[in-house]
Scaffold this motif. Structure first.
Motif, PDB file in Angstrom:
ATOM      1  N   ASP A 127      -1.358   6.074  -4.447  1.00  0.00           N
ATOM      2  CA  ASP A 127      -2.684   6.283  -5.023  1.00  0.00           C
ATOM      3  C   ASP A 127      -3.090   5.188  -6.002  1.00  0.00           C
ATOM      4  O   ASP A 127      -4.273   5.058  -6.328  1.00  0.00           O
ATOM      5  CB  ASP A 127      -2.745   7.638  -5.746  1.00  0.00           C
ATOM      6  CG  ASP A 127      -2.642   8.811  -4.788  1.00  0.00           C
ATOM      7  OD1 ASP A 127      -2.933   8.621  -3.587  1.00  0.00           O
ATOM      8  OD2 ASP A 127      -2.267   9.910  -5.232  1.00  0.00           O
ATOM      9  N   ASN A 128      -2.135   4.408  -6.486  1.00  0.00           N
ATOM     10  CA  ASN A 128      -2.444   3.330  -7.429  1.00  0.00           C
ATOM     11  C   ASN A 128      -2.923   2.059  -6.740  1.00  0.00           C
ATOM     12  O   ASN A 128      -3.233   1.080  -7.410  1.00  0.00           O
ATOM     13  CB  ASN A 128      -1.216   3.008  -8.292  1.00  0.00           C
ATOM     14  CG  ASN A 128      -0.810   4.178  -9.152  1.00  0.00           C
ATOM     15  OD1 ASN A 128      -1.658   4.893  -9.673  1.00  0.00           O
ATOM     16  ND2 ASN A 128       0.484   4.385  -9.283  1.00  0.00           N
ATOM     17  N   TYR A 129      -2.946   2.076  -5.409  1.00  0.00           N
ATOM     18  CA  TYR A 129      -3.341   0.889  -4.649  1.00  0.00           C
ATOM     19  C   TYR A 129      -4.822   0.588  -4.841  1.00  0.00           C
ATOM     20  O   TYR A 129      -5.668   1.459  -4.676  1.00  0.00           O
ATOM     21  CB  TYR A 129      -3.051   1.087  -3.157  1.00  0.00           C
ATOM     22  CG  TYR A 129      -3.523  -0.058  -2.309  1.00  0.00           C
ATOM     23  CD1 TYR A 129      -2.701  -1.154  -2.096  1.00  0.00           C
ATOM     24  CD2 TYR A 129      -4.787  -0.056  -1.728  1.00  0.00           C
ATOM     25  CE1 TYR A 129      -3.120  -2.213  -1.327  1.00  0.00           C
ATOM     26  CE2 TYR A 129      -5.213  -1.117  -0.951  1.00  0.00           C
ATOM     27  CZ  TYR A 129      -4.379  -2.206  -0.758  1.00  0.00           C
ATOM     28  OH  TYR A 129      -4.792  -3.249  -0.002  1.00  0.00           O
ATOM     29  N   THR A 130      -5.121  -0.642  -5.217  1.00  0.00           N
ATOM     30  CA  THR A 130      -6.498  -1.127  -5.260  1.00  0.00           C
ATOM     31  C   THR A 130      -6.488  -2.568  -4.786  1.00  0.00           C
ATOM     32  O   THR A 130      -5.497  -3.288  -4.998  1.00  0.00           O
ATOM     33  CB  THR A 130      -7.113  -1.081  -6.675  1.00  0.00           C
ATOM     34  OG1 THR A 130      -6.392  -1.985  -7.516  1.00  0.00           O
ATOM     35  CG2 THR A 130      -7.103   0.325  -7.257  1.00  0.00           C
ATOM     36  N   PRO A 131      -7.551  -3.026  -4.159  1.00  0.00           N
ATOM     37  CA  PRO A 131      -7.606  -4.437  -3.754  1.00  0.00           C
ATOM     38  C   PRO A 131      -7.432  -5.385  -4.942  1.00  0.00           C
ATOM     39  O   PRO A 131      -6.819  -6.438  -4.813  1.00  0.00           O
ATOM     40  CB  PRO A 131      -8.997  -4.575  -3.133  1.00  0.00           C
ATOM     41  CG  PRO A 131      -9.340  -3.191  -2.670  1.00  0.00           C
ATOM     42  CD  PRO A 131      -8.707  -2.272  -3.678  1.00  0.00           C
ATOM     43  N   GLU A 132      -7.951  -5.002  -6.102  1.00  0.00           N
ATOM     44  CA  GLU A 132      -7.835  -5.850  -7.288  1.00  0.00           C
ATOM     45  C   GLU A 132      -6.376  -6.001  -7.721  1.00  0.00           C
ATOM     46  O   GLU A 132      -5.937  -7.092  -8.096  1.00  0.00           O
ATOM     47  CB  GLU A 132      -8.664  -5.276  -8.449  1.00  0.00           C
ATOM     48  CG  GLU A 132     -10.147  -5.278  -8.207  1.00  0.00           C
ATOM     49  CD  GLU A 132     -10.621  -4.128  -7.312  1.00  0.00           C
ATOM     50  OE1 GLU A 132      -9.921  -3.090  -7.214  1.00  0.00           O
ATOM     51  OE2 GLU A 132     -11.678  -4.291  -6.678  1.00  0.00           O
ATOM     52  N   ALA A 133      -5.635  -4.903  -7.683  1.00  0.00           N
ATOM     53  CA  ALA A 133      -4.223  -4.951  -8.068  1.00  0.00           C
ATOM     54  C   ALA A 133      -3.436  -5.855  -7.130  1.00  0.00           C
ATOM     55  O   ALA A 133      -2.605  -6.654  -7.568  1.00  0.00           O
ATOM     56  CB  ALA A 133      -3.626  -3.541  -8.077  1.00  0.00           C
TER      57      ALA A 133
ATOM     58  N   ARG B   9       0.836  -1.212   0.000  1.00  0.00           N
ATOM     59  CA  ARG B   9       0.000   0.000   0.000  1.00  0.00           C
ATOM     60  C   ARG B   9       0.866   1.256   0.000  1.00  0.00           C
ATOM     61  O   ARG B   9       0.614   2.205  -0.732  1.00  0.00           O
ATOM     62  CB  ARG B   9      -0.915   0.002   1.224  1.00  0.00           C
ATOM     63  CG  ARG B   9      -1.840   1.209   1.283  1.00  0.00           C
ATOM     64  CD  ARG B   9      -2.808   1.063   2.400  1.00  0.00           C
ATOM     65  NE  ARG B   9      -3.518  -0.177   2.169  1.00  0.00           N
ATOM     66  CZ  ARG B   9      -4.572  -0.579   2.841  1.00  0.00           C
ATOM     67  NH1 ARG B   9      -5.039   0.148   3.803  1.00  0.00           N
ATOM     68  NH2 ARG B   9      -5.167  -1.723   2.576  1.00  0.00           N
TER      69      ARG B   9
ATOM     70  N   LYS C  62      -4.661  -8.296  -5.295  1.00  0.00           N
ATOM     71  CA  LYS C  62      -5.111  -9.675  -5.475  1.00  0.00           C
ATOM     72  C   LYS C  62      -4.375 -10.343  -6.631  1.00  0.00           C
ATOM     73  O   LYS C  62      -4.013 -11.512  -6.558  1.00  0.00           O
ATOM     74  CB  LYS C  62      -6.618  -9.699  -5.709  1.00  0.00           C
ATOM     75  CG  LYS C  62      -7.229 -11.051  -5.594  1.00  0.00           C
ATOM     76  CD  LYS C  62      -8.744 -10.943  -5.632  1.00  0.00           C
ATOM     77  CE  LYS C  62      -9.356 -12.255  -5.193  1.00  0.00           C
ATOM     78  NZ  LYS C  62     -10.785 -12.178  -5.059  1.00  0.00           N
ATOM     79  N   SER C  63      -4.122  -9.594  -7.697  1.00  0.00           N
ATOM     80  CA  SER C  63      -3.438 -10.160  -8.856  1.00  0.00           C
ATOM     81  C   SER C  63      -1.975 -10.470  -8.571  1.00  0.00           C
ATOM     82  O   SER C  63      -1.330 -11.195  -9.326  1.00  0.00           O
ATOM     83  CB  SER C  63      -3.553  -9.201 -10.050  1.00  0.00           C
ATOM     84  OG  SER C  63      -2.744  -8.060  -9.839  1.00  0.00           O
TER      85      SER C  63
END
Length: 95
Positions: free
Chosen positions: A17-23, A12, A25-26
């Motif tokens: 700012d580019n943090y996403t749960p989807e990213a 994180r 997860k991959s």
């Protein structure tokens, strides 16, 4: 769980700012953390079996001589060491 949480916080912080749960997860973070924990434990067990475990005095000496934890005069600075522990979500024991 602590290792996974720590790795997630590191990601994180790095992603900002580019943090996403989807990213995340991959990235298969869970698998990476599990593999890392297993590797560490196997290394600990093998080291103990071979009698290669350093004593506390040796560990302290090694930490105190690490340039990363020294001030501008070359003296060990516990505040620098503790800041690294905080930043990496580690305890002194785990380090």
């Amino acid at each position: 769980l602590r290792a996974l949480h720590g790795e997630m916080e590191n990601i994180r912080r790095l992603m900002g700012d580019n943090y996403t749960p989807e990213a995340v997860k991959s990235m298969n973070v869970e698998g990476y953390v599990l593999q890392n924990l297993i590797g560490r434990r196997l290394l600990q067990l093998e080291s103990a079996d071979l009698g290669l475990m350093p004593g506390d005095v040796d560990v302290v000496r090694r930490i105190r001589s690490n340039h990363s934890f020294q001030d501008s005069k070359g003296n060990f600075d516990k505040a620098i060491f503790e800041a690294m522990l905080r930043n990496t979500n580690m305890t002194e024991k785990h380090y």
